[in-house]
Design a protein around this motif. Structure first.
Motif, mmCIF file in Angstrom:
data_model
loop_
_atom_site.group_PDB
_atom_site.id
_atom_site.type_symbol
_atom_site.label_atom_id
_atom_site.label_comp_id
_atom_site.label_asym_id
_atom_site.label_seq_id
_atom_site.Cartn_x
_atom_site.Cartn_y
_atom_site.Cartn_z
ATOM 1 N N VAL A 354 39.853 33.202 56.658
ATOM 2 C CA VAL A 354 41.176 33.688 56.141
ATOM 3 C C VAL A 354 41.260 34.091 54.731
ATOM 4 O O VAL A 354 41.486 35.136 54.196
ATOM 5 N N ALA A 355 40.809 32.678 53.899
ATOM 6 C CA ALA A 355 40.656 33.077 52.544
ATOM 7 C C ALA A 355 39.540 34.155 52.047
ATOM 8 O O ALA A 355 39.901 35.019 51.335
ATOM 9 N N ALA A 356 38.538 34.222 52.724
ATOM 10 C CA ALA A 356 37.360 35.101 52.431
ATOM 11 C C ALA A 356 38.186 36.458 52.770
ATOM 12 O O ALA A 356 37.677 37.395 51.931
ATOM 13 N N TYR A 357 38.505 36.787 53.833
ATOM 14 C CA TYR A 357 39.026 38.244 54.306
ATOM 15 C C TYR A 357 40.256 38.505 53.569
ATOM 16 O O TYR A 357 40.143 39.974 53.295
ATOM 17 N N GLY A 358 40.947 37.733 52.997
ATOM 18 C CA GLY A 358 42.144 38.120 52.282
ATOM 19 C C GLY A 358 41.853 38.079 50.902
ATOM 20 O O GLY A 358 42.313 39.187 50.046
ATOM 21 N N LEU A 359 40.764 37.827 50.304
ATOM 22 C CA LEU A 359 40.619 37.538 49.016
ATOM 23 C C LEU A 359 39.395 38.789 48.632
ATOM 24 O O LEU A 359 39.286 39.359 47.388
ATOM 25 N N ALA A 360 38.130 38.325 49.282
ATOM 26 C CA ALA A 360 36.811 39.073 49.199
ATOM 27 C C ALA A 360 36.951 40.702 48.804
ATOM 28 O O ALA A 360 36.292 41.094 47.777
ATOM 29 N N GLY A 361 37.650 41.185 49.606
ATOM 30 C CA GLY A 361 37.788 42.541 49.394
ATOM 31 C C GLY A 361 38.364 43.286 48.217
ATOM 32 O O GLY A 361 38.090 44.160 47.565
ATOM 33 N N VAL A 362 39.550 42.319 48.122
ATOM 34 C CA VAL A 362 40.416 42.786 46.734
ATOM 35 C C VAL A 362 39.591 42.361 45.638
ATOM 36 O O VAL A 362 39.535 43.175 44.737
ATOM 37 N N LEU A 363 38.849 41.205 45.368
ATOM 38 C CA LEU A 363 37.936 41.020 44.508
ATOM 39 C C LEU A 363 36.985 42.115 44.316
ATOM 40 O O LEU A 363 36.630 42.616 43.144
ATOM 41 N N ALA A 364 36.481 42.426 45.219
ATOM 42 C CA ALA A 364 35.304 43.630 45.204
ATOM 43 C C ALA A 364 35.756 44.942 44.452
ATOM 44 O O ALA A 364 35.210 45.527 43.680
ATOM 45 N N ASP A 365 36.656 45.281 45.023
ATOM 46 C CA ASP A 365 37.475 46.512 44.746
ATOM 47 C C ASP A 365 38.003 46.292 43.086
ATOM 48 O O ASP A 365 37.624 47.234 42.212
ATOM 49 N N GLU A 366 38.485 45.173 42.634
ATOM 50 C CA GLU A 366 38.922 45.088 41.254
ATOM 51 C C GLU A 366 37.861 44.923 40.527
ATOM 52 O O GLU A 366 37.598 45.398 39.264
ATOM 53 N N ILE A 367 36.650 44.223 40.604
ATOM 54 C CA ILE A 367 35.394 44.153 39.910
ATOM 55 C C ILE A 367 34.912 45.536 39.704
ATOM 56 O O ILE A 367 34.431 45.981 38.685
ATOM 57 N N GLY A 368 34.559 46.336 40.884
ATOM 58 C CA GLY A 368 34.146 47.696 40.645
ATOM 59 C C GLY A 368 34.943 48.478 40.023
ATOM 60 O O GLY A 368 34.264 49.382 39.030
ATOM 61 N N GLU A 369 36.313 48.482 39.924
ATOM 62 C CA GLU A 369 37.115 49.197 39.063
ATOM 63 C C GLU A 369 37.273 48.796 37.497
ATOM 64 O O GLU A 369 37.080 49.617 36.711
ATOM 65 N N GLN A 370 37.165 47.380 37.317
ATOM 66 C CA GLN A 370 37.352 46.887 35.916
ATOM 67 C C GLN A 370 36.051 47.368 35.376
ATOM 68 O O GLN A 370 35.926 47.650 33.934
ATOM 69 N N PHE A 371 34.849 47.213 35.923
ATOM 70 C CA PHE A 371 33.529 47.076 35.048
ATOM 71 C C PHE A 371 33.011 48.769 35.596
ATOM 72 O O PHE A 371 31.733 49.061 35.075
ATOM 73 N N GLN A 372 33.607 49.488 36.135
ATOM 74 C CA GLN A 372 33.367 50.865 36.635
ATOM 75 C C GLN A 372 31.918 51.009 37.065
ATOM 76 O O GLN A 372 30.852 51.807 36.694
ATOM 77 N N VAL A 373 31.564 50.127 38.190
ATOM 78 C CA VAL A 373 30.340 50.033 38.791
ATOM 79 C C VAL A 373 30.558 50.328 40.279
ATOM 80 O O VAL A 373 29.254 50.210 40.893
ATOM 81 N N GLY A 374 31.629 50.756 40.862
ATOM 82 C CA GLY A 374 31.623 51.169 42.152
ATOM 83 C C GLY A 374 32.045 49.933 43.149
ATOM 84 O O GLY A 374 31.811 48.927 42.782
ATOM 85 N N VAL A 375 32.633 50.122 44.411
ATOM 86 C CA VAL A 375 32.904 49.267 45.160
ATOM 87 C C VAL A 375 31.817 48.449 45.770
ATOM 88 O O VAL A 375 31.667 47.069 45.869
ATOM 89 N N GLY A 376 30.483 48.866 45.831
ATOM 90 C CA GLY A 376 29.342 48.198 46.303
ATOM 91 C C GLY A 376 28.796 47.172 45.431
ATOM 92 O O GLY A 376 28.565 46.165 45.790
ATOM 93 N N ARG A 377 28.875 47.418 44.287
ATOM 94 C CA ARG A 377 28.222 46.499 43.176
ATOM 95 C C ARG A 377 29.421 45.615 42.921
ATOM 96 O O ARG A 377 28.950 44.299 42.714
ATOM 97 N N GLY A 378 30.834 45.696 43.198
ATOM 98 C CA GLY A 378 31.696 44.825 43.174
ATOM 99 C C GLY A 378 31.588 43.855 44.351
ATOM 100 O O GLY A 378 31.617 42.747 44.053
ATOM 101 N N ALA A 379 31.150 44.248 45.421
ATOM 102 C CA ALA A 379 30.844 43.644 46.632
ATOM 103 C C ALA A 379 29.797 42.692 46.262
ATOM 104 O O ALA A 379 29.714 41.261 46.778
ATOM 105 N N ALA A 380 28.616 43.171 45.790
ATOM 106 C CA ALA A 380 27.403 42.401 45.567
ATOM 107 C C ALA A 380 27.747 41.248 44.682
ATOM 108 O O ALA A 380 27.246 40.138 44.672
ATOM 109 N N ALA A 381 28.496 41.328 43.537
ATOM 110 C CA ALA A 381 29.003 40.284 42.753
ATOM 111 C C ALA A 381 29.696 39.250 43.423
ATOM 112 O O ALA A 381 29.345 37.951 43.153
ATOM 113 N N VAL A 382 30.505 39.438 44.160
ATOM 114 C CA VAL A 382 31.079 38.517 45.193
ATOM 115 C C VAL A 382 30.166 37.760 45.808
ATOM 116 O O VAL A 382 30.118 36.593 46.215
#
Length: 419
Positions: A354-382
């Motif tokens: 539940v924690a993973a499904y609730g937070l992982a996607g949001v974190l990936a989107d946020e990292i991709g946006e903040q560092f301007q690397v795209g959703v895929g690399r944000g997902a990779a970081a998480v």
């Protein structure tokens, strides 16, 4: 109990669940691609996965109590059959001009509510049918059936999407529900129900299940540790698709997922052939540590070959870990409490998802946006951070004395119970 006939019944039951797993995988893959193509958001993909998972988790505890109070096979038939209603709802919406995110969420939630009846009854039925020495082999086969949604479904769904659309996948999934219900019905007809007995009140039964789970400190500790680890593993499972879709198409995703999931096939076949005989805790710790390392490798770069190799290694470790967890817990809980116990175990050990499904996607989107690397690399970081934490947690399990004591218990003998 006729051991040979009951193992044949288990095989029939397993076949039905194998087919159901393939159908569910078609829908899961199709909806993931559909949502990502419509929204381009990992968070929206994670939301649908959360809605498909959360009802099953919330209702797993009362479903476990019901599995000990009523006919387990009948509960499985109701759960499998009625869960088709949610998929049918999504199909109708797509035929009416396209399903919105809200409509998809409603459909998967309906399906999940009914599916929650299935898991405790299914696990308790395995105990009903088999002897203790057959548990490990059966666990490997159950893992193999579960892996079909990752092994067979993605490449099949990717090929079908190349010539059709999500509607075909939904129709095929609905058809599998009926075949599964028939298999369960045949197994139910071949079993003699237990003699009528006085059932304890619902809350009292629930308390008995809690006491069964907490009686041994090692059991509850292992379950709570599993919950933390499922959080890290859930991050991988939810973010692997947007990571690949960010630089490849759905056909490549389907092939990649199938190659990765073939790791589950290899280890599940090994378990199905003979199973693990000893050193369960050692295998559990090692397999989860390797899974964590594989997650780190998975997110390193946008290279489909490295991704497939790392994914193969990750999925190869899952049946080994699940087999060990299943054995250590199952052999330390009385047969007559299995249904309600597995309901509680499923709830506690999977809260991490539940924690993973609730937070992982949001974190990936946020990292991709903040560092301007795209959703895929944000997902990779998480995924990489989660893999590191999983490896650390896995190595921390082995020295715990209360958990090590579980392995010294004598496996239960079969008493011929049937729900």
């Amino acid at each position: 109990m006729d051991s040979k006939h009951n193992f044949n019944r288990f095989l029939l039951l397993w076949t039905g669940e194998l087919v159901s797993s393939i159908g569910g995988g078609l829908t899961s893959f199709g909806l993931g691609v559909y949502v990502f193509e419509q929204t381009g958001s990992a968070a929206n993909m994670a939301l649908i996965t959360l809605l498909a998972f959360l009802p099953t988790l919330l209702f797993s505890v009362p479903a476990g109590v019901l599995a000990d109070r009523y006919d387990r096979r009948l509960l499985m038939m109701i759960g499998d059959g009625c869960s088709a209603v949610g998929i049918l709802f999504i199909l109708v919406c797509t035929l009416s001009g396209g399903a919105s995110l809200t409509e998809i969420g409603i459909g998967v939630t309906i399906s999940s509510v009914f599916s929650s009846l299935l898991e405790p009854s299914y696990r308790a039925t395995v105990t009903d049918l088999l002897d203790a020495e057959e548990y490990s082999k059966a666990s490997g086969m159950v893992s193999l059936a579960g892996s079909a949604r990752y092994l067979i479904s993605p490449i099949l769904a990717g090929a079908l999407l190349a010539v059709s659309d999500i509607q075909l996948l939904l129709i095929l999934d609905i058809c599998t529900f009926f075949l599964t219900v028939i298999c369960i019905g045949v197994v139910r007809k071949g079993l003699t129900a237990k003699a009528a007995e006085k059932k304890p009140p619902f809350l009292a039964a629930l308390q008995m299940g809690w006491e069964a789970v907490t009686e041994k400190r090692g059991v509850i500790l292992l379950i709570l540790l599993s919950s933390v680890m499922t959080c890290f593993m859930g991050a991988f499972q939810i973010l692997a698709e947007p990571l690949i879709l960010d630089f490849a198409d759905s056909a490549t995703l389907g092939i990649g997922e199938t190659v990765c999931a073939s790791g589950m096939l290899v280890s599940s076949l090994f378990l199905g052939a003979g199973g693990i005989k000893k050193g369960y805790l050692k295998v559990l710790s090692a397999s989860l540590a390797v899974a964590g390392i594989a997650m780190i490798l998975f997110g390193l770069k946008e290279n489909i070959y490295l991704i497939c190799a790392a994914g193969f290694l990750f999925f190869a470790m899952l049946p080994l870990a699940n087999n060990c967890l299943d054995f250590l817990v199952r052999t330390n809980i009385a047969d007559e409490l299995q249904g309600r116990a597995w309901g509680l175990i499923g709830f506690l050990s999977q809260i991490g998802y539940v924690a993973a499904y609730g937070l992982a996607g949001v974190l990936a989107d946020e990292i991709g946006e903040q560092f301007q690397v795209g959703v895929g690399r944000g997902a990779a970081a998480v995924i990489m951070a989660s893999g590191l934490l999983l490896a650390i947690m896995a190595l921390a399990i082995y020295p715990i004395k209360a958990v090590r004591k579980l392995e010294t218990g004598i496996p239960k003998t079969d008493e011929g119970s049937a729900g």
